[in-house]
Structure formats: C-alpha cells, structure tokens
Write a protein that holds these residues in place. Structure first.
Motif, mmCIF file in Angstrom:
data_model
loop_
_atom_site.group_PDB
_atom_site.id
_atom_site.type_symbol
_atom_site.label_atom_id
_atom_site.label_comp_id
_atom_site.label_asym_id
_atom_site.label_seq_id
_atom_site.Cartn_x
_atom_site.Cartn_y
_atom_site.Cartn_z
ATOM 1 N N GLY A 1 -19.844 -9.604 5.307
ATOM 2 C CA GLY A 1 -19.486 -10.170 4.366
ATOM 3 C C GLY A 1 -20.607 -8.977 3.466
ATOM 4 O O GLY A 1 -21.115 -10.174 2.132
ATOM 5 N N ALA A 2 -21.076 -7.953 3.767
ATOM 6 C CA ALA A 2 -20.987 -7.518 2.830
ATOM 7 C C ALA A 2 -19.977 -6.753 1.729
ATOM 8 O O ALA A 2 -19.036 -6.651 2.485
ATOM 9 C CB ALA A 2 -21.892 -5.634 3.659
ATOM 10 N N GLU A 3 -20.393 -6.399 0.926
ATOM 11 C CA GLU A 3 -19.209 -5.776 -0.424
ATOM 12 C C GLU A 3 -19.339 -4.884 -0.207
ATOM 13 O O GLU A 3 -19.724 -4.022 0.245
ATOM 14 C CB GLU A 3 -19.744 -6.372 -2.280
ATOM 15 C CG GLU A 3 -18.948 -5.906 -3.272
ATOM 16 C CD GLU A 3 -19.410 -6.346 -4.161
ATOM 17 O OE1 GLU A 3 -19.190 -5.779 -5.148
ATOM 18 O OE2 GLU A 3 -20.085 -6.676 -4.536
ATOM 19 N N VAL A 4 -17.443 -4.605 -0.366
ATOM 20 C CA VAL A 4 -16.931 -3.387 0.002
ATOM 21 C C VAL A 4 -17.149 -2.376 -1.605
ATOM 22 O O VAL A 4 -16.251 -3.594 -2.657
ATOM 23 C CB VAL A 4 -15.451 -3.200 0.384
ATOM 24 C CG1 VAL A 4 -15.591 -1.401 0.707
ATOM 25 C CG2 VAL A 4 -15.959 -3.803 1.517
ATOM 26 N N ARG A 5 -18.007 -1.878 -1.958
ATOM 27 C CA ARG A 5 -17.680 -1.196 -3.325
ATOM 28 C C ARG A 5 -16.233 -0.328 -3.660
ATOM 29 O O ARG A 5 -15.747 0.713 -2.653
ATOM 30 C CB ARG A 5 -18.872 -0.637 -3.426
ATOM 31 C CG ARG A 5 -20.064 -0.991 -3.367
ATOM 32 C CD ARG A 5 -20.129 -1.764 -4.455
ATOM 33 N NE ARG A 5 -20.152 -1.526 -5.592
ATOM 34 C CZ ARG A 5 -19.672 -2.277 -7.145
ATOM 35 N NH1 ARG A 5 -19.632 -3.582 -6.636
ATOM 36 N NH2 ARG A 5 -19.853 -1.881 -8.290
ATOM 37 N N LEU B 1 -14.330 -10.709 -8.533
ATOM 38 C CA LEU B 1 -13.345 -10.804 -7.873
ATOM 39 C C LEU B 1 -14.124 -9.857 -7.190
ATOM 40 O O LEU B 1 -14.834 -8.129 -7.054
ATOM 41 C CB LEU B 1 -11.847 -10.781 -8.474
ATOM 42 C CG LEU B 1 -10.373 -10.458 -6.399
ATOM 43 C CD1 LEU B 1 -10.972 -11.659 -6.462
ATOM 44 C CD2 LEU B 1 -9.878 -9.791 -6.962
ATOM 45 N N ALA B 2 -14.586 -9.849 -5.828
ATOM 46 C CA ALA B 2 -15.001 -8.212 -5.006
ATOM 47 C C ALA B 2 -14.403 -8.604 -3.221
ATOM 48 O O ALA B 2 -13.412 -9.800 -3.032
ATOM 49 C CB ALA B 2 -16.975 -8.549 -4.339
ATOM 50 N N PRO C 1 -20.026 7.354 7.254
ATOM 51 C CA PRO C 1 -19.729 7.236 5.972
ATOM 52 C C PRO C 1 -18.555 6.461 5.456
ATOM 53 O O PRO C 1 -17.859 6.587 5.654
ATOM 54 C CB PRO C 1 -19.891 9.079 5.680
ATOM 55 C CG PRO C 1 -19.655 10.170 7.125
ATOM 56 C CD PRO C 1 -19.444 8.935 7.684
ATOM 57 N N THR C 2 -19.487 6.142 4.348
ATOM 58 C CA THR C 2 -18.737 5.273 3.316
ATOM 59 C C THR C 2 -17.768 5.508 2.644
ATOM 60 O O THR C 2 -16.971 5.136 1.584
ATOM 61 C CB THR C 2 -19.350 3.642 2.489
ATOM 62 O OG1 THR C 2 -20.032 4.361 2.385
ATOM 63 C CG2 THR C 2 -20.176 2.910 4.145
#
Length: 202
Positions: free
Chosen positions: A68-72, A61-62, A135-136
């Motif tokens: 559409g970029a994956e959020v870590r 699951l992502a 910053p993420t």
C-alpha cells in the motif's frame, strides 16, 4: 491485487467532488459521453484522460505496491551517462567510484571522465544480498557533483562553511547530503563545526 475498477473510480471521483457527469466533463474538458461510457463499463479510458478527470475532481492517480506504499515516479534528475542517456532503470546506477574497481580512487580534481556507473545484475545482486537493501532510485546528477566537490574540497573549512548552500543549489535532499558526508580519515571535526556555526551567523 485485482483488475482496476475504472467505473468505480470515476463514480467515486464524482461523488467526492459532488459533480454530475456533465459538470465533471465540463471541468476536465472531457466529453460527457466519455465519462458516461467509463462509468457504465462500455469503454476504457486512457491514463492521460483519467488523470485530467481526477484532477478536475481534486484527486490524483497514484501507483501503490503490495504493502500500500506509494511508488514515486522515476526521478527525471537521475544521473545519465556521458552521452546523456539514461542508465537502465532496473540496474543500480550510482557514483563511478562505487561500482567500478578501475576508478575506486577517481581523480576528483579533474573533470569527471564518467559521470556515474551501474552494476551488472551479478554484482548488484551480491551487494544487495550483503547489504540487505534494494535502492529504489538512481543517484542524481546533483548527488554525483556533490560527491565530487566533497572529495576535492572536503579538507577545506571554507568549503564546509558554504556546503549547505551548495546542497540546496544542486537539489540534493538534506538526508542524502548527510548520508554522503565523507568525513575524511584523520579529519578534525572541530574546524568544520566552527565554520558551519560561523556560516549561520552571517
């Protein structure tokens, strides 16, 4: 953005894995009735249960952003305050000398009084507007320690000969370690280059 199609996801997982409901239930340890209810839209499913089901089908699951970029997930190694508490996730936690004018020149030759700090929204938004970057993530405890070591020993060629190993021990990504390389004013890069080369020949 729309509603999450649980029924479609479960069916797609079974299709990709070539599994019947009964087979997927057996592999995941989930009752077959739970799988059937999810596919028929008769019942919802807890996230933890869905993760187990997808794992049994060879999927994960992502979370994706609008592009559409994956959020870590938030890094569990993120720096904490001196009481061991997480900093507020919505604020920007970073090195203490970056965010606090009273420690703009911290004594890195002493045990740190503050392990990290964070900016309130007003200051944070001004800096983000100026730098054009958001910053993420928060800095990690390893990155804070690397910064302390860089500033305490950064003028010693012997330190640079072993810094790469220190970076690995602290779990600091190579690109982050390069970005935080302080290169002190007036520092001659030649000894560093020689010491790094010598370290690679040991």
């Amino acid at each position: 953005m729309g509603d999450f199609d649980l029924s479609g996801v479960v069916a797609a997982a079974r299709r990709r894995a070539d599994l019947s409901q009964r087979e997927l239930a057996a592999l995941s340890g989930i009752p077959q009735s739970t799988v059937a209810a999810a596919e028929s839209r008769a019942r919802s499913m807890q996230v933890a249960v869905l993760v187990r089901l997808l794992d049994a089908a060879g999927l994960r699951l992502a979370v994706l952003d609008e592009d559409g970029a994956e959020v870590r997930p938030f890094d569990s190694r993120a720096a904490r305050d001196n009481a061991g508490r997480r900093f507020p996730a919505h604020l920007d936690a970073t090195h203490p000398d970056v965010v606090d004018p009273y420690v703009s020149r911290p004594r890195y030759d002493r045990p740190a009084d503050r392990k990290a700090g964070f900016e309130w929204r007003e200051g944070r938004d001004r800096r983000r507007s100026r730098d054009g970057a958001v910053p993420t993530r928060h800095v990690t405890a390893g990155e804070v320690e690397l910064r302390r070591l860089d500033r305490r020993y950064g003028r010693q060629p012997a330190y640079w000969a072993r810094r790469e190993g220190i970076v690995r021990e602290l779990g600091v990504p190579a690109e982050v370690a390069r970005a935080t390389d302080p290169t002190p004013p007036g520092w001659d890069p030649a000894p560093r280059a020689r010491s790094r080369g010598a370290a690679g020949t040991d």
